[in-house]
Design an enzyme around this catalytic site. Sequence first.
Site, mmCIF file in Angstrom:
data_model
loop_
_atom_site.group_PDB
_atom_site.id
_atom_site.type_symbol
_atom_site.label_atom_id
_atom_site.label_comp_id
_atom_site.label_asym_id
_atom_site.label_seq_id
_atom_site.Cartn_x
_atom_site.Cartn_y
_atom_site.Cartn_z
ATOM 1 N N THR A 1 63.539 47.624 48.937
ATOM 2 C CA THR A 1 64.827 48.288 49.146
ATOM 3 C C THR A 1 65.036 48.708 50.593
ATOM 4 O O THR A 1 66.165 48.661 51.106
ATOM 5 C CB THR A 1 64.912 49.538 48.224
ATOM 6 O OG1 THR A 1 64.912 49.086 46.878
ATOM 7 C CG2 THR A 1 66.152 50.351 48.485
ATOM 8 N N ASP B 1 61.828 41.329 46.561
ATOM 9 C CA ASP B 1 61.878 42.551 45.751
ATOM 10 C C ASP B 1 60.455 42.695 45.225
ATOM 11 O O ASP B 1 59.900 41.739 44.668
ATOM 12 C CB ASP B 1 62.870 42.357 44.588
ATOM 13 C CG ASP B 1 63.061 43.637 43.795
ATOM 14 O OD1 ASP B 1 62.047 44.230 43.381
ATOM 15 O OD2 ASP B 1 64.220 44.028 43.563
ATOM 16 N N SER B 2 59.852 43.856 45.404
ATOM 17 C CA SER B 2 58.427 43.965 45.078
ATOM 18 C C SER B 2 58.161 43.852 43.585
ATOM 19 O O SER B 2 57.004 43.796 43.161
ATOM 20 C CB SER B 2 57.819 45.245 45.650
ATOM 21 O OG SER B 2 58.104 46.357 44.842
ATOM 22 N N THR C 1 59.299 49.813 46.542
ATOM 23 C CA THR C 1 58.580 50.931 45.920
ATOM 24 C C THR C 1 58.057 50.609 44.520
ATOM 25 O O THR C 1 57.128 51.258 44.046
ATOM 26 C CB THR C 1 59.463 52.194 45.830
ATOM 27 O OG1 THR C 1 60.561 51.938 44.948
ATOM 28 C CG2 THR C 1 59.964 52.619 47.189
ATOM 29 N N ASP C 2 58.651 49.605 43.860
ATOM 30 C CA ASP C 2 58.250 49.376 42.460
ATOM 31 C C ASP C 2 56.763 49.071 42.317
ATOM 32 O O ASP C 2 56.124 49.531 41.368
ATOM 33 C CB ASP C 2 59.082 48.239 41.850
ATOM 34 C CG ASP C 2 60.510 48.694 41.558
ATOM 35 O OD1 ASP C 2 60.741 49.916 41.509
ATOM 36 O OD2 ASP C 2 61.390 47.830 41.391
ATOM 37 N N GLN D 1 44.952 56.536 29.418
ATOM 38 C CA GLN D 1 46.409 56.399 29.552
ATOM 39 C C GLN D 1 47.080 57.751 29.788
ATOM 40 O O GLN D 1 48.291 57.810 30.003
ATOM 41 C CB GLN D 1 47.017 55.677 28.351
ATOM 42 C CG GLN D 1 46.736 56.296 27.015
ATOM 43 C CD GLN D 1 47.271 55.457 25.862
ATOM 44 O OE1 GLN D 1 48.187 55.878 25.189
ATOM 45 N NE2 GLN D 1 46.720 54.287 25.633
ATOM 46 N N CYS D 2 46.333 58.850 29.768
ATOM 47 C CA CYS D 2 46.920 60.157 30.105
ATOM 48 C C CYS D 2 47.120 60.225 31.623
ATOM 49 O O CYS D 2 46.190 59.930 32.377
ATOM 50 C CB CYS D 2 45.988 61.288 29.701
ATOM 51 S SG CYS D 2 45.710 61.350 27.943
HETATM 52 N N1 ASP Z 1 63.034 46.920 43.378
HETATM 53 C C1 ASP Z 1 62.748 47.481 44.690
HETATM 54 C C2 ASP Z 1 61.413 46.917 45.154
HETATM 55 O O1 ASP Z 1 60.420 47.360 44.680
HETATM 56 C C3 ASP Z 1 62.695 48.948 44.618
HETATM 57 C C4 ASP Z 1 62.425 49.656 45.922
HETATM 58 O O2 ASP Z 1 62.013 49.100 46.906
HETATM 59 O O3 ASP Z 1 62.632 50.901 45.925
HETATM 60 O O4 ASP Z 1 61.393 46.037 45.978
#
Ligand code: ASP
Length: 330
Positions: free
Chosen positions: A15, A60-61, A94-95, A266-267
């Site tokens: 992003t 896109d990650s 961020t993903d 998984q907690c």
């Molecule tokens: N879908 C985006 C990614 O991971 C989300 C982001 O970067 O915030 O590339």
Amino acid sequence: MPASRNILVLYTGGTIGMQQSAEGLKPASGFAGRLRAEQERQSQLKLPSWQFRELLPPIDSANMNQTHWLAMVQAILTGVEQDGCDGVLVLHGTDTLAYSAAALSFLLLGLEVPVALTGAMLPADAPGSDAWDNLFGAMQALQAGVEPGVHLYFAGKLMSGANASKLGTASLDAFGVLPRLRQGQRVPSIPAALGYRQPRRTVGLAVLPLHPGIQAAQVRAVLASDVQGLVLECYGSGTGPSNEDQLLAALKEAHARGVVLAAISQCPQGHVDFGIYAAGSKLAASGLVSGGGMTREAALGKLFALLGAGLSQAEVEHWFALDLCGERAD
Ligand code: ASP
């Protein structure tokens, strides 16, 4: 801690650099020019000098995979060993930012240069974007001096790359390190077979959360999908359905044919301690190795680094149980 003066900025997409298209936000190239223009606008900031590299195509990650991780390692080593960079900043979506930070933590063991990853919740040109604060903040942290190793910088926080997770989608402060008990035994030194120069290949890995009603056939199907390593997300302190003989048999058979079975909790703030419940020791007896307080991201990245280096099942289990970079010991 040595200050970084000449930083490699490695842009992978996300992003932070996305631009609007008819289908929505899309990864875009040409981020170096935008970064330079913004640095001129914010000329009061003291920043280190930097060189720019881009992994093509920017993604896109959500599309991140092991091949991208290996390409990042190559680009980072080129920047450090050929171009003389003394710090690295990876720009990333961020993903899967926390997954990549964890994977790089294990793939770059022994590298004497700090690596930080950052991204943004909003595109750089959106009103109120966190992009430039994150990017320039990470550069300034590197410039001030950061321990060698991999770090995740976000919303003013510098976190361990091996322990951070994406915790939210609504706020700009989206990443954190949850307090999971980390009490493993630290390796005194990193052997060459685990170091950053060790070549790696892609491997079949899977993550499976246990849930009430899970069927042996489902576990078998995952284990039959050509996986060399499975991260099993157990309940609480490492329990699972101990009365399901078929399910336990599926795990045992996979282990007997060489699959590494790694157990985590998984907690969100849990850790595995198989000894507490009979339901935990039965699982352990099926060949599971405890991941202690490791996160899912760390367990997956560590399995990749170990199995990808071509180590045997026994060697992978040995190193998985020890702390390599703070993933299982504070
Ligand atoms: N879908 C985006 C990614 O991971 C989300 C982001 O970067 O915030 O590339």
